[in-house]
Design a protein around this motif. Structure first.
Motif, PDB file in Angstrom:
ATOM      1  N   ARG A  93       0.797  -1.234   0.000  1.00 54.14           N
ATOM      2  CA  ARG A  93       0.000   0.000   0.000  1.00 54.14           C
ATOM      3  C   ARG A  93       0.825   1.277   0.000  1.00 54.14           C
ATOM      4  N   VAL A  94       2.161   1.121   0.066  1.00 47.18           N
ATOM      5  CA  VAL A  94       3.037   2.289   0.135  1.00 47.18           C
ATOM      6  C   VAL A  94       4.183   2.111  -0.859  1.00 47.18           C
ATOM      7  N   GLY A  95       4.572   3.198  -1.520  1.00 44.30           N
ATOM      8  CA  GLY A  95       5.745   3.181  -2.384  1.00 44.30           C
ATOM      9  C   GLY A  95       6.813   4.093  -1.806  1.00 44.30           C
ATOM     10  N   THR A 110      13.223  -4.257 -15.586  1.00 51.31           N
ATOM     11  CA  THR A 110      11.930  -4.897 -15.308  1.00 51.31           C
ATOM     12  C   THR A 110      11.979  -5.687 -14.016  1.00 51.31           C
ATOM     13  N   GLU A 111      13.072  -6.413 -13.781  1.00 54.46           N
ATOM     14  CA  GLU A 111      13.186  -7.223 -12.566  1.00 54.46           C
ATOM     15  C   GLU A 111      13.265  -6.354 -11.316  1.00 54.46           C
ATOM     16  N   ASN A 112      13.955  -5.213 -11.412  1.00 58.98           N
ATOM     17  CA  ASN A 112      14.003  -4.279 -10.285  1.00 58.98           C
ATOM     18  C   ASN A 112      12.630  -3.684  -9.999  1.00 58.98           C
ATOM     19  N   VAL A 113      11.915  -3.324 -11.064  1.00 61.63           N
ATOM     20  CA  VAL A 113      10.597  -2.706 -10.899  1.00 61.63           C
ATOM     21  C   VAL A 113       9.609  -3.679 -10.268  1.00 61.63           C
ATOM     22  N   THR A 114       9.672  -4.950 -10.665  1.00 60.17           N
ATOM     23  CA  THR A 114       8.707  -5.939 -10.166  1.00 60.17           C
ATOM     24  C   THR A 114       9.187  -6.657  -8.904  1.00 60.17           C
ATOM     25  N   THR A 129       2.975  -3.467 -15.682  1.00 62.03           N
ATOM     26  CA  THR A 129       4.413  -3.188 -15.578  1.00 62.03           C
ATOM     27  C   THR A 129       4.902  -2.452 -16.817  1.00 62.03           C
ATOM     28  N   ALA A 130       4.477  -2.923 -17.994  1.00 62.72           N
ATOM     29  CA  ALA A 130       4.867  -2.265 -19.248  1.00 62.72           C
ATOM     30  C   ALA A 130       4.326  -0.834 -19.306  1.00 62.72           C
ATOM     31  N   ALA A 160       9.315   3.920 -10.836  1.00 65.05           N
ATOM     32  CA  ALA A 160       8.457   2.871 -11.401  1.00 65.05           C
ATOM     33  C   ALA A 160       8.207   1.761 -10.387  1.00 65.05           C
ATOM     34  N   ARG A 161       9.257   1.377  -9.662  1.00 69.33           N
ATOM     35  CA  ARG A 161       9.113   0.340  -8.631  1.00 69.33           C
ATOM     36  C   ARG A 161       8.135   0.790  -7.540  1.00 69.33           C
TER      37      ARG A 161
END
Length: 249
Positions: A93-95, A110-114, A129-130, A160-161
């Motif tokens: 719930r928090v970024g 992509t792996e860092n973001v996900t 993600t894209a 993005a992450r």
């Protein structure tokens, strides 16, 4: 006759006090702070060194427990939650966006973001993600590793992450502090766009009046108290107020 119940603010602090140490060595970092942060808003937090900015952020984001008072994320009270429950809440719930990008060197963009999904044992939504990578301007860099990116691009990965889990609030701790002026402006425009286009809520600690001018509201802290909330800030107005707080005297 029906009544509409207003949605709770994204974050609510009520009489939050944070004290480090005990007895004669006790330091009160926050002094009975109360504030509501509306959903879909961009709030900057400023103040002299030692004013309580980082403590405010850590308590609001559930990274630290207040000594007394109430912290709510939406309608969820954080006080009394176990560390396991808080970890799950922060993950879903928090970024977070920090001054240091905190990327894993061996992983692709992509792996860092996900990564939050992998840590939670969940599968990431490939389409979303894209879309997030497109919004931060990294769709052509999805397979690159951090060492192949500029500082600004690495911070875009961190943004993005922070966005990929569709968090209720994104907290930034000096997110442009390690960037040059031009790159910092790009990141601030990106954060502003997430508020305006995505309805995201952003709370950012900064020492930079120019960065603060991107926000809807600037909260000024001094000696652990919120001493002013400035709406429609400009860099000049923020710098002037900081001078009177003793930040640069």
């Amino acid at each position: 006759m029906s009544t509409t119940v207003a949605a709770p603010p994204a974050v609510r602090l009520e009489s939050v006090t944070k004290t480090y140490g005990k007895g004669a060595n006790a330091v009160r970092a926050l002094r009975s702070v109360s504030v509501d942060i509306p959903r879909g808003s961009f709030t900057a937090v400023m103040g002299p060194s030692g004013s309580g900015k980082s403590t405010f952020l850590h308590c609001a984001a559930g990274l630290d427990h207040p000594t007394s008072g109430s912290v709510r994320l939406g309608d969820t009270e954080l006080a009394g939650m176990s560390e396991t429950a808080l970890t799950k809440l922060r993950r879903t719930r928090v970024g977070f966006v920090f001054q240091s990008f905190n990327l894993v060197p061996a992983l692709t963009v992509t792996e860092n973001v996900t990564l939050p999904f992998r840590l939670a044992g969940q599968k990431a939504d490939k389409e979303w993600t894209a879309e997030v990578l497109r919004r931060v301007g990294l769709e052509q860099r999805a397979g690159h590793r951090p060492s192949e990116l500029s500082g600004g691009q690495q911070q875009r990965v961190a943004v993005a992450r922070a966005l990929v889990t569709r968090p209720e609030v994104v907290f930034g701790d000096e997110p442009t502090g390690a960037l040059d002026t031009v790159t910092a402006k790009e990141i601030l425009n990106l954060l502003r766009a997430t508020v305006d286009a995505m309805g995201q809520t952003v709370v950012m600690v900064t020492h930079d009046p120019v960065a603060a001018s991107y926000a809807d509201t600037v909260l000024f802290l001094a000696d652990g108290d919120i001493v002013e909330a400035m709406s429609s800030p400009t860099a000049d107005k923020v710098a002037e107020r900081m001078t009177h707080l003793g930040a640069w005297s």
